[in-house]
Scaffold this motif. Structure first.
Motif, mmCIF file in Angstrom:
data_model
loop_
_atom_site.group_PDB
_atom_site.id
_atom_site.type_symbol
_atom_site.label_atom_id
_atom_site.label_comp_id
_atom_site.label_asym_id
_atom_site.label_seq_id
_atom_site.Cartn_x
_atom_site.Cartn_y
_atom_site.Cartn_z
ATOM 1 N N ALA A 201 -77.451 21.403 90.940
ATOM 2 C CA ALA A 201 -77.835 21.487 89.533
ATOM 3 C C ALA A 201 -77.463 20.268 88.677
ATOM 4 N N PRO A 202 -76.250 19.729 88.772
ATOM 5 C CA PRO A 202 -75.943 18.575 87.917
ATOM 6 C C PRO A 202 -76.764 17.335 88.284
ATOM 7 N N MET A 203 -77.161 17.248 89.536
ATOM 8 C CA MET A 203 -77.863 16.036 89.986
ATOM 9 C C MET A 203 -79.368 16.176 89.810
ATOM 10 N N THR A 204 -79.906 17.321 90.200
ATOM 11 C CA THR A 204 -81.355 17.538 90.144
ATOM 12 C C THR A 204 -81.647 18.821 89.383
ATOM 13 N N PRO A 205 -81.622 18.750 88.046
ATOM 14 C CA PRO A 205 -81.701 19.976 87.253
ATOM 15 C C PRO A 205 -83.029 20.723 87.373
ATOM 16 N N PHE A 206 -84.149 19.991 87.524
ATOM 17 C CA PHE A 206 -85.448 20.679 87.484
ATOM 18 C C PHE A 206 -85.652 21.582 88.693
ATOM 19 N N ILE A 207 -85.540 20.998 89.873
ATOM 20 C CA ILE A 207 -85.795 21.804 91.073
ATOM 21 C C ILE A 207 -84.763 22.910 91.193
ATOM 22 N N ASP B 295 -83.231 24.635 88.787
ATOM 23 C CA ASP B 295 -83.509 25.780 87.928
ATOM 24 C C ASP B 295 -84.760 26.532 88.377
ATOM 25 N N GLU B 296 -85.744 25.800 88.842
ATOM 26 C CA GLU B 296 -86.972 26.450 89.296
ATOM 27 C C GLU B 296 -86.669 27.366 90.495
ATOM 28 N N LEU B 297 -85.919 26.844 91.443
ATOM 29 C CA LEU B 297 -85.613 27.650 92.629
ATOM 30 C C LEU B 297 -84.678 28.804 92.272
ATOM 31 N N TRP B 298 -83.780 28.533 91.337
ATOM 32 C CA TRP B 298 -82.857 29.583 90.861
ATOM 33 C C TRP B 298 -83.664 30.763 90.317
ATOM 34 N N GLU B 299 -84.681 30.422 89.543
ATOM 35 C CA GLU B 299 -85.510 31.468 88.954
ATOM 36 C C GLU B 299 -86.315 32.197 90.033
ATOM 37 N N ARG B 300 -86.900 31.421 90.932
ATOM 38 C CA ARG B 300 -87.726 32.034 91.970
ATOM 39 C C ARG B 300 -86.909 32.910 92.914
ATOM 40 N N MET B 301 -85.629 32.588 93.076
ATOM 41 C CA MET B 301 -84.765 33.399 93.945
ATOM 42 C C MET B 301 -84.232 34.624 93.202
ATOM 43 N N ASN B 302 -84.595 34.719 91.912
ATOM 44 C CA ASN B 302 -84.122 35.835 91.087
ATOM 45 C C ASN B 302 -82.606 35.922 91.013
ATOM 46 N N PHE B 303 -81.950 34.772 90.998
ATOM 47 C CA PHE B 303 -80.502 34.789 90.839
ATOM 48 C C PHE B 303 -80.182 35.125 89.388
ATOM 49 N N PRO B 304 -79.050 35.746 89.138
ATOM 50 C CA PRO B 304 -78.738 36.185 87.772
ATOM 51 C C PRO B 304 -78.441 35.010 86.836
ATOM 52 N N GLY B 305 -78.630 35.223 85.543
ATOM 53 C CA GLY B 305 -78.357 34.184 84.548
ATOM 54 C C GLY B 305 -79.631 33.442 84.231
ATOM 55 N N ASP B 306 -79.781 32.959 82.994
ATOM 56 C CA ASP B 306 -81.051 32.362 82.597
ATOM 57 C C ASP B 306 -81.224 30.937 83.088
ATOM 58 N N THR B 307 -80.140 30.253 83.423
ATOM 59 C CA THR B 307 -80.296 28.883 83.920
ATOM 60 C C THR B 307 -79.141 28.538 84.844
ATOM 61 N N VAL B 308 -79.433 27.736 85.841
ATOM 62 C CA VAL B 308 -78.408 27.445 86.840
ATOM 63 C C VAL B 308 -77.292 26.579 86.252
ATOM 64 N N ILE B 309 -77.642 25.755 85.272
ATOM 65 C CA ILE B 309 -76.654 24.826 84.734
ATOM 66 C C ILE B 309 -75.557 25.556 83.957
ATOM 67 N N SER B 310 -75.828 26.780 83.531
ATOM 68 C CA SER B 310 -74.769 27.509 82.819
ATOM 69 C C SER B 310 -73.958 28.400 83.767
ATOM 70 N N GLN B 311 -74.175 28.242 85.075
ATOM 71 C CA GLN B 311 -73.366 28.980 86.048
ATOM 72 C C GLN B 311 -72.002 28.321 86.210
ATOM 73 N N GLU B 312 -71.089 29.113 86.738
ATOM 74 C CA GLU B 312 -69.764 28.572 87.026
ATOM 75 C C GLU B 312 -69.834 27.786 88.338
ATOM 76 N N TRP B 313 -69.108 26.703 88.412
ATOM 77 C CA TRP B 313 -69.062 25.894 89.630
ATOM 78 C C TRP B 313 -68.409 26.716 90.749
ATOM 79 N N PRO B 314 -68.971 26.708 91.966
ATOM 80 C CA PRO B 314 -68.431 27.575 93.006
ATOM 81 C C PRO B 314 -67.085 27.092 93.567
ATOM 82 N N ALA B 315 -66.307 28.039 94.032
ATOM 83 C CA ALA B 315 -65.061 27.710 94.724
ATOM 84 C C ALA B 315 -65.340 27.820 96.227
ATOM 85 N N TRP B 316 -64.439 27.347 97.033
ATOM 86 C CA TRP B 316 -64.601 27.521 98.473
ATOM 87 C C TRP B 316 -63.357 28.221 99.018
ATOM 88 N N ASP B 317 -63.576 28.910 100.137
ATOM 89 C CA ASP B 317 -62.485 29.647 100.759
ATOM 90 C C ASP B 317 -61.960 28.827 101.928
#
Length: 819
Positions: free
Chosen positions: A721-727, A729-751
Motif C-alpha cells: 500500500a505505501p508503495m503502490t497505492p492504486f493497485i 486499494d483496488e485489490l483490497w476492495e475486490r477481495m472484500n477486505f474490511p475497511g474503506d481503504t487499505v492505506i488506513s489499515q494498521e501495519w501488520p506484525a509478524w510472529d
RNA sequence: GCGGGAGUGGCGGAAUUGGCAGACGCGCCAGAUUUAGGAUCUGGUAAGCUUGACUUGUGGGGGUUCAAAUCCCCCCUCUCGCACCA
C-alpha cells in the motif's frame, strides 16, 4: 478476470481519496507527530523529471507507512518562489515573475498529484506571497533588533553575468553558484547577517545531528575553525619614523623563531602608512593590480608562482627581536585572519616558495623527531622538536604553542586566538524579485526598521537589473520616497531585496500553521510538529540553505520563540537519476524522462515502484526503461495471483504448505518493515517480489491453505500500500477486505514463531570449503550437529581414518572441519 | 593537497554481529503457447577446464582467522565537496 488497467484504477481512486481527505493533517495532542519534509522547490519552467521523483516518492512511502504505524504525519509542499532563478526565467520569457511562479507551480502540483504524493495541499505555501514574506521581513527586523543585521561597504563578490552580488557561500571557489561564471569584485554597501557570531554553535551542534557524514564534513570545513594565536609585530617606517602594531594570525606559533619576513594582503589598510617613498609607486601599482583580478585568476596565477613587492619597511619579531622585511603579496588573503602574516619559509610551503624567489633567509626551527631535515629544498611542515628557538628550544610543537601563547599574553605581545573561515552572510540583492528589505533610511535617524509590514513589493513593468549595482526598485520613485517612522521626516526606503535563501530559512516553521495572519507561526503548532523528523533533498544545499536555516533557528531560540536549537533532526540526500546515457538529465542532451510519459505508459504505481527498486536511495543511478517495464510486469503478476486465487473453495488442508506459507509471509512482513524503516526501499521491493514469486509458484495449492492464503494476500496488499497505492486499494476492495481503504489499515506484525522451521540446512565445510549439506531438526545442539556431520559419507571419505584436529559448529548454519 | 563516499556477473544491485558470494530485477539463451509480438508462462544464465560433491572468483598486494566482499596495513582507480585560510 479483467486485465490490469492502471488508468482505470487511477481515475477511480484519486477522487475517492480526495473526498476522504486522506492526506489532511491537524494537531492531535493524543497522537505522536511525524514531520517529513521535502526541500521546497523553486518551480522551474522545465517541470519535474523522474529525477525529482527520486526524492518525492520515497518520502511519500515513508509518510504513508508512518500513518499506518499510527503517527500523525505532516507532509507539506510549497514553492521557493522568490529569488534569482524565477527572475532569470521571467526576464528570459518576458513574463512577470509572479505569473511565471503561478504557471510553474501549477505544473509542479499537477505532476506531484500524478504520482499521488500525499501532501496536505491545504498547507501549500509560496514564499513570494505577501502573507509569507511579511514574516520574512519581520525576522529581518528581529535580526536587526538583536544587532545581527548590519550594513557595511566593501568589495563584494559580484557576478557580472547575473549582474548580482553574491554571498560567500554562493561564490564558493570564485564561481557563481547559478551560472558558473567567474566572480569579480564590486564596491557596494550591503546588508549582512552576523552568522559568524554563531560559528561555534553551528560547528559543535553538528555532532548530535543524524545527517550524512559528507554534509557535516562540508559544514565543518566551511565554518573552518582554527586555533592559533595573534601576535603583534611592531612596524617601523625608517623614513617617517612612524610606528604601529601589526597583528598577524598564526596557527604555528611554535615556528615564530623562523619568521624571516612579514606579508600583507594587497587590500591591507595600513600599506599606505608603511611604504617608503622609494617603493611607493611600485607597491601601489602591485596592490591595485591584485585587487583588479578576480579571485579565480589570483588563485590560479599565484599557485604557479608567487608574486609580491617589498615595502621598504621592517617589522620586529617580538620573540627574538629580529628585524624582518615587510612585503605585500597576493597570496595573503584580505578576508582571513588579520590580512597579514608572519612568514616562516622553513616550515610553510607557500612562504618557502616566496622566500626562494625573493632571496629571503630560511631558518630551520622545527626538527621532527629531534632531527633537522634541512629546509633549503622544501619546507618541513610536520610538528617536531623546537631548535634555534631561544628558551623554547627542546619543546615539542604542541607544548611549545601553548607555552609561547602564555608568554605572549604575559609580555602583552599577543594572545591565543580562534579564527573561522565562515564570513558574515551577505543578504541584500540588487534585484526586483525578492522580499524588500524593510528598512527606511532617514538622514536624522539613520536606518530605521519599518514595522508596518508587509512592505509590499511595488508593481513594475521593467524589473530588469543593470550593471550599476543599484536595484531596479530604486527606479520606483513613488515607492522609495516615504517618511521616517521615527521622526516623521522625509526618508527613503532601502531598495534592495533579500536573497532567496533568506526566505527559505524559516519556511519549515510556517508549514506548522501556514494560515496564521497575525504572527509568523502558532507556537503551539510549532511545539507539536517541530523539529523536522526527516528532511530529504539533494546535497547541493550543504553550505547554503542548510547552514542558513540552522543559524536562523538558533537566533529564534535565543529570542525565546523556539524550544529547540536544530531544525532538522534527520537529514537524507537522495541520489540523482542520470539519463540512460549516464549523463545528467538536461534539455540540451535530450535525455530527460518525465513522470508524465512514464505514468501514461506504465502507470503511477509502476513508476513509484521502479523509483524505489532501481537502487539504494542515496545512490546516483541511471534511468532504464526496461527497468520500469519490469516493475510493471510485477504488478500484473500481483494482479493475477491475487484475483485468480480469490474466493473460498474447500479442499483438503496441506499442513506442510501452510507452515511454508506462514514462514514466507512472516519473513516478508519482517523484511519489508525493517527495510522501510531504514530507507532500504530497493530490498523491500525485492522481498515483495520474492514473496509474490512464491505465491505465484504455489497458486494451485492456494485452496489447500484456506483462510491462511487469504490472510497472506491481505498482508501483501498492506505491505504494498505505501508503495503502490492504486493497485493495493483496488485489490483490497475486490477481495472484500474490511475497511474503506487499505492505506488506513494498521501495519501488520509478524510472529517470530512462524519463522522457526522444523528443519534447517547445515553447510558442512572441510577447511572452509563446502563439501556437503545436511538437514537437521531446528534447535539441534552443537554436539549432535558435529556427530552427524562427521558421519556423512562424503566427509568420512575426505577425512579417511584420521581424527579431525578441530570442528567448529555454528548452530543452525554450518560446520567447519579442520583435519 | 585536505575532507567525504565508493570499487562485487553482460547491466542496476543483494549479502545483521566475519559464517553457503551474486538475492531481486534487467538483459541474454532455450522451450511452451500464440496468426503475430516489444504479450504471457516454464527452465537456464559468474568464469575456467580435466564437467568435478572440481578449481578460481568481490579494484591490486600483504596480514589476522577454523572462516574475510566484510577486520587490519600498504597501494590503485573513480566520484563528490573544499582548496594560497597562514
Amino acid at each position: 478476470m479483467d486485465p490490469y488497467d492502471f488508468k482505470k484504477l487511477e481515475e477511480k481512486w484519486k477522487p475517492v481519496w480526495n473526498r476522504m481527505g486522506l492526506y489532511r493533517t491537524g494537531v492531535e495532542s493524543g497522537r505522536d507527530p511525524f514531520y517529513c519534509l521535502d526541500y521546497f522547490p523553486y518551480p522551474s519552467g522545465a517541470g519535474l523529471s523522474v529525477g525529482h521523483c527520486k526524492n518525492y516518492i520515497p518520502t511519500d512511502v515513508i509518510c504513508r507507512k508512518k500513518r499506518m504505524d499510527g503517527f500523525n504525519v505532516l507532509h507539506p509542499m510549497g514553492w521557493d518562489a522568490f529569488g534569482q532563478p524565477a527572475e532569470e526565467y521571467a526576464i528570459k520569457t518576458g513574463t512577470h515573475p509572479a505569473e511565471v511562479t503561478r504557471i510553474n507551480s501549477d505544473t509542479y502540483r499537477k505532476q506531484m498529484k500524478l504520482v499521488e504524493t500525499s501532501y496536505d495541499w491545504e498547507r501549500e505555501l509560496n514564499s513570494s506571497d505577501p502573507g509569507y514574506y511579511m514574516w520574512t521581513q519581520y525576522f529581518f527586523n528581529l535580526l536587526f533588533d538583536r544587532g545581527l543585521a548590519y550594513q557595511f561597504e566593501n568589495d563584494q563578490m559580484w557576478c557580472p553575468a547575473c549582474r548580482i552580488v553574491l554571498s560567500n557561500e554562493e561564490a564558493a571557489g570564485g564561481i557563481c553558484w547559478r551560472c558558473g561564471d567567474e566572480v569579480t569584485r564590486k564596491k557596494l554597501k550591503q546588508w549582512f547577517f552576523r552568522i559568524t557570531e554563531y560559528a561555534d554553535r553551528l560547528l559543535y551542534d553538528l555532532d548530535d545531528l543524524d545527517w550524512p557524514e559528507g554534509i557535516k564534513a562540508m559544514q565543518r570545513n566551511w565554518i573552518g575553525r582554527s586555533e592559533g594565536a595573534e601576535v603583534i609585530f611592531r612596524v617601523h617606517n625608517p623614513e617617517t619614523d612612524f610606528e604601529f602594531d601589526l597583528p598577524v594570525y598564526t596557527t604555528r606559533l611554535d615556528t615564530i623563531y623562523g619568521a624571516t619576513f612579514c606579508v600583507l594582503a594587497p587590500e591591507h589598510p595600513d600599506i599606505e602608512k608603511l611604504v617608503t617613498s622609494e617603493k611607493h609607486d611600485e607597491v601601489m601599482k602591485y596592490a591595485a593590480e591584485a585587487r583588479a583580478k578576480s579571485d579565480l585568476e589570483r588563485t590560479a596565477a599565484a599557485e604557479k608562482k608567487k608574486t609580491g613587492v617589498f615595502t621598504g619597511c621592517f617589522a620586529l619579531n617580538p620573540y627574538n627581536s629580529e628585524k624582518v622585511p615587510v612585503y605585500v603579496a597576493d597570496y595573503v588573503l584580505a578576508g582571513y585572519g588579520t590580512a597579514a602574516i608572519m612568514a616562516v619559509p622553513a616550515h610553510d610551503e607557500r612562504d618557502h616558495a616566496f622566500a626562494v624567489k625573493f632571496g629571503i633567509p630560511i631558518v630551520e626551527v622545527i626538527a621532527p623527531g629531534g632531527i633537522p631535515r634541512g629546509v633549503e629544498e622544501a619546507a618541513t611542515v610536520a610538528d617536531g622538536q623546537l631548535i634555534n628557538s631561544g628558551s623554547f628550544t627542546g619543546l615539542e610543537s604542541d607544548t611549545a604553542r601553548k607555552r609561547m601563547a602564555e608568554y605572549a599574553e604575559e609580555q602583552r605581545i599577543g594572545k591565543p586566538d580562534v579564527r573561522y573561515r565562515i564570513r558574515d552572510w551577505l543578504v541584500s540583492r540588487q534585484r526586483y524579485w525578492g522580499a524588500p528589505i524593510p528598512i527606511i533610511h532617514c538622514e536624522k535617524c539613520g536606518a530605521v526598521p519599518d514595522r508596518n509590514l508587509p512592505v509590499i513589493l511595488p508593481e513594475m513593468d521593467n524589473f530588469e537589473p543593470d550593471d550599476s549595482g543599484r536595484s531596479p526598485l530604486a527606479r520606483a520613485e513613488e515607492w522609495v520616497n516615504t517618511t521616517c517612522p521615527q521622526c516623521g521626516g522625509p526618508a527613503r526606503r532601502d531598495t534592495d531585496t533579500m536573497a532567496g535563501f533568506v526566505c527559505s530559512s524559516w519556511y519549515f516553521l510556517r508549514f506548522a500553521s501556514p494560515h496564521e495572519s497575525d504572527r509568523p507561526f502558532d507556537p503551539e503548532a510549532v511545539k507539536y510538529w517541530l523539529p523536522v523528523d526527516l528532511y530529504v533533498g539533494g546535497a547541493e544545499h550543504a553550505v547554503m540553505h542548510l547552514i542558513y536555516a540552522r543559524f536562523w533557528t538558533k537566533v529564534m531560540y535565543d529570542e525565546g520563540m523556539l524550544d529547540f536549537i536544530e531544525p532538522f533532526s534527520v537529514l537524507k540526500n537522495q541520489g540523482m537519476i542520470l539519463g540512460n546515457d549516464g549523463q545528467k538529465m538536461s534539455k540540451s542532451k535530450g535525455n530527460i524522462v518525465t513522470p508524465d510519459e512514464m505514468v501514461a505508459k506504465y502507470g503511477a504505481d509502476a513508476l513509484r515502484l521502479y523509483i524505489l527498486f532501481m537502487g539504494p536511495f542515496e545512490a546516483e543511478l541511471e534511468w532504464s526503461e526496461e527497468g520500469i517495464a519490469g516493475t510493471y510486469r510485477f504488478l500484473k503478476r500481483v494482479w493475477s495471483v491475487v484475483l485468480e486465487t480469490a474466493g473460498s473453495q474447500s479442499t483438503e488442508k496441506d499442513e506442510d504448505f501452510i507452515a511454508e506459507l506462514r514462514y514466507n509471509t512472516a519473513r516478508t512482513v519482517k523484511k519489508v518493515t525493517m527495510d522501510l524503516d531504514t530507507f532500504a526501499f530497493n530490498t523491500a521491493v525485492a522481498a515483495m517480489m520474492e514473496y509474490v514469486n512464491f505465491l505465484s509458484a504455489n497458486r494451485e495449492r492456494a485452496y489447500a491453505a484456506g483462510s491462511i492464503w487469504i490472510d497472506s494476500i491481505r498482508k501483501l496488499l498492506i505491505l504494498m500500500a505505501p508503495m503502490t497505492p492504486f493497485i493495493s486499494d483496488e485489490l483490497w476492495e475486490r477481495m472484500n477486505f474490511p475497511g474503506d481503504t487499505v492505506i488506513s489499515q494498521e501495519w501488520p506484525a509478524w510472529d517470530e514463531q512462524d519463522l522457526v522451521l522444523d528443519s534447517v540446512e547445515i553447510v558442512v565445510q572441510v577447511k572452509g570449503k563446502i563439501r556437503a549439506r545436511m538437514r537437521v531438526p531446528s534447535g539441534t545442539g552443537t554436539d549432535e550437529i558435529k556427530k552427524r556431520a562427521l558421519s556423512l559419507d562424503r566427509i568420512e571419505e575426505l577425512l579417511g581414518d584420521s581424527e579431525p584436529a578441530r570442528v567448529i559448529v555454528v548452530p543452525g548454519k554450518l560446520v567447519n572441519i579442520i583435519p
